[in-house]
Scaffold this active site. Structure first.
Site, PDB file in Angstrom:
ATOM      1  N   PRO A  16       0.796  -1.235   0.000  1.00  0.00           N
ATOM      2  CA  PRO A  16       0.000   0.000   0.000  1.00  0.00           C
ATOM      3  C   PRO A  16       0.824   1.279   0.000  1.00  0.00           C
ATOM      4  O   PRO A  16       1.837   1.394   0.700  1.00  0.00           O
ATOM      5  CB  PRO A  16      -0.824  -0.139   1.282  1.00  0.00           C
ATOM      6  CG  PRO A  16      -0.987  -1.609   1.463  1.00  0.00           C
ATOM      7  CD  PRO A  16       0.324  -2.195   1.017  1.00  0.00           C
ATOM      8  N   CYS A  17       0.350   2.255  -0.773  1.00  0.00           N
ATOM      9  CA  CYS A  17       1.055   3.522  -0.962  1.00  0.00           C
ATOM     10  C   CYS A  17       0.716   4.612   0.047  1.00  0.00           C
ATOM     11  O   CYS A  17       1.560   5.481   0.311  1.00  0.00           O
ATOM     12  CB  CYS A  17       0.769   4.068  -2.360  1.00  0.00           C
ATOM     13  SG  CYS A  17       1.274   2.975  -3.703  1.00  0.00           S
ATOM     14  N   PRO A  18      -0.519   4.676   0.625  1.00  0.00           N
ATOM     15  CA  PRO A  18      -0.885   5.811   1.466  1.00  0.00           C
ATOM     16  C   PRO A  18       0.088   6.144   2.593  1.00  0.00           C
ATOM     17  O   PRO A  18       0.241   7.328   2.927  1.00  0.00           O
ATOM     18  CB  PRO A  18      -2.268   5.412   2.004  1.00  0.00           C
ATOM     19  CG  PRO A  18      -2.848   4.569   0.914  1.00  0.00           C
ATOM     20  CD  PRO A  18      -1.673   3.772   0.396  1.00  0.00           C
TER      21      PRO A  18
END
Length: 412
Positions: free
Chosen positions: A77-79
């Site tokens: 995941p990037c967030p």
């Protein structure tokens, strides 16, 4: 040619998967949380083993069952690292980067490939990155980071991605980052056939206006509304190419639309801009918003293929060997990590070559977001000591578990 297998975690809807397949890898397993993305994976590759689960839930899959696989890969995941977000890093329940690195201890792959957003390359995460390099070095791997742009690999979109590659010492000297593929096509060149598919007479004139590469496609998340092409800055860039970025169309313009009509993109067009094409065929399942999110959050297949081919060349010992750079990147982290006890600000500044106390405080503040930093004031003088890494690496008592269950419905 030898067969190389891959376990892919946080596989999404298959952008990285398809690229690695084209490079020559065979999937032993793909693990993904999102139901819609899993449906897309199964629809395109019925023979693959797809596990729909939290990748850190070992009741659903056992990393030890895949010990010795050629490649462990994933787009975690990037967030936690996104410039558009709060950059919580190790304090974000979605952060799986450190956890993925830790799986190397169990799976012992020949190589590791992880991709994330450009934000992870920024000074905010210098200590986090260095911890990853040090951990991999301790496990016998040589690792490098590199910022790659999709536009350098024939994709009509900038899309910078920060890539971590780690290989065992015997293979690492033969890894060379892939060469650029030349000038990318423009949005107009990429989409003219799709834009004209329903007889729109303005397609050719439109394609001449859309004479740039696209801004980065943003898939968004379940926390926010429907599909559109990104934040205000991206919408302005799309407007300059005569594209209406406020939403995604169900179909291309028809012969009834005026020649000066400003179209929206369809999900098929967005997929083309992400690198799917006749050379990279793929079908997306689900409703329009779901399809758009699957596409927009993906790793462009041509980029994944280029990096995958570079890894296989290293496995095959092709080319001239060179020194892979696992360089130190954060001198403050390094000095604190190597210290046997507490360091005063004066001593620390001398060790790292700083002259501004405020700059040292700033760097300590950044480190303290991802690491426990002990502060000793017992002698009426401040001193620092680096403590534990805060990130989730599999701890049973980590806050990540409760936060994940609380927010699971909104995690994408």
């Amino acid at each position: 040619m030898s067969t190389y297998d891959v376990v892919e975690i946080c596989a999404g809807a298959g952008g990285q998967a398809l690229g690695l397949e084209k490079a020559g890898f065979e999937h032993a397993l793909a693990v993904e949380l999102d139901t819609h993305a899993c449906n897309t994976l199964r629809a395109n590759r019925p023979s693959w083993k797809v596990v729909e689960a939290d990748v850190a839930d070992h009741s659903e899959w056992r990393p030890a069952d895949y010990k010795g696989v050629s490649l462990l890969a994933g787009g975690v995941p990037c967030p936690p690292f996104s410039i558009a977000g709060k950059q919580l890093g190790a304090n974000d329940e979605r952060d799986l980067f450190a956890w993925a690195v830790e799986q190397v201890t169990v799976i012992q792959p020949r190589a590791l490939m992880l991709e994330n957003v450009r934000g992870l390359s920024m000074p905010r995460f210098a200590g986090y990155r260095q911890h990853v390099l040090d951990r991999l070095a301790g496990l016998g791997y040589i690792a490098e980071w590199r910022l790659l742009h999709a536009s350098d690999f024939g994709v009509a979109q900038l899309r910078p991605r920060f890539i971590l590659i780690a290989l065992k010492a015997e293979d690492a000297p033969y890894f060379h980052w892939p060469d650029h593929a030349g000038t990318p096509p423009t949005v107009g060149e990429t989409l003219i056939d799709l834009m004209a598919a329903d007889g729109w007479k303005g397609a050719k004139a439109w394609s001449e206006k859309a004479n740039k590469i696209a801004p980065t496609i943003v898939g968004g998340s379940k926390k926010h509304g429907g599909a559109d092409l990104g934040p205000t800055r991206a919408k302005r860039a799309w407007a300059e190419m005569s594209v209406d970025a406020l939403g995604v169309a169900d179909a291309p313009p028809t012969s009834d639309h005026p020649v000066d009509f400003i179209p929206k993109l369809t999900t098929e067009m967005v997929a083309r801009i992400q690198g799917w094409s006749d050379d990279y065929p793929w079908e997306f399942t689900g409703r329009k918003t779901s399809r758009y999110r699957q596409i927009g959050n993906a790793f462009p297949p041509p980029v994944a293929r280029a990096v995958g081919e570079a890894i296989i060349r290293a496995f095959n010992r092709e080319g001239e060997p060179k020194k892979m750079e696992s360089a130190e990147r954060d001198p403050v982290y390094k000095a604190l990590r190597e210290a046997e006890g507490f360091l005063t600000p004066e001593r620390l500044m001398k060790l790292v070559g700083l002259t501004d106390p405020a700059e040292l405080e700033r760097r300590i503040g950044l480190l303290s977001r991802d690491f426990e930093v002990e502060i000793d004031t017992s002698n009426a003088k401040t001193a620092y000591k680096l403590g534990n890494f805060k990130a989730f690496v599999g701890q049973e008592d980590h806050d990540r578990h409760d936060l994940f269950l609380k927010h699971r419905a909104k995690i994408s």
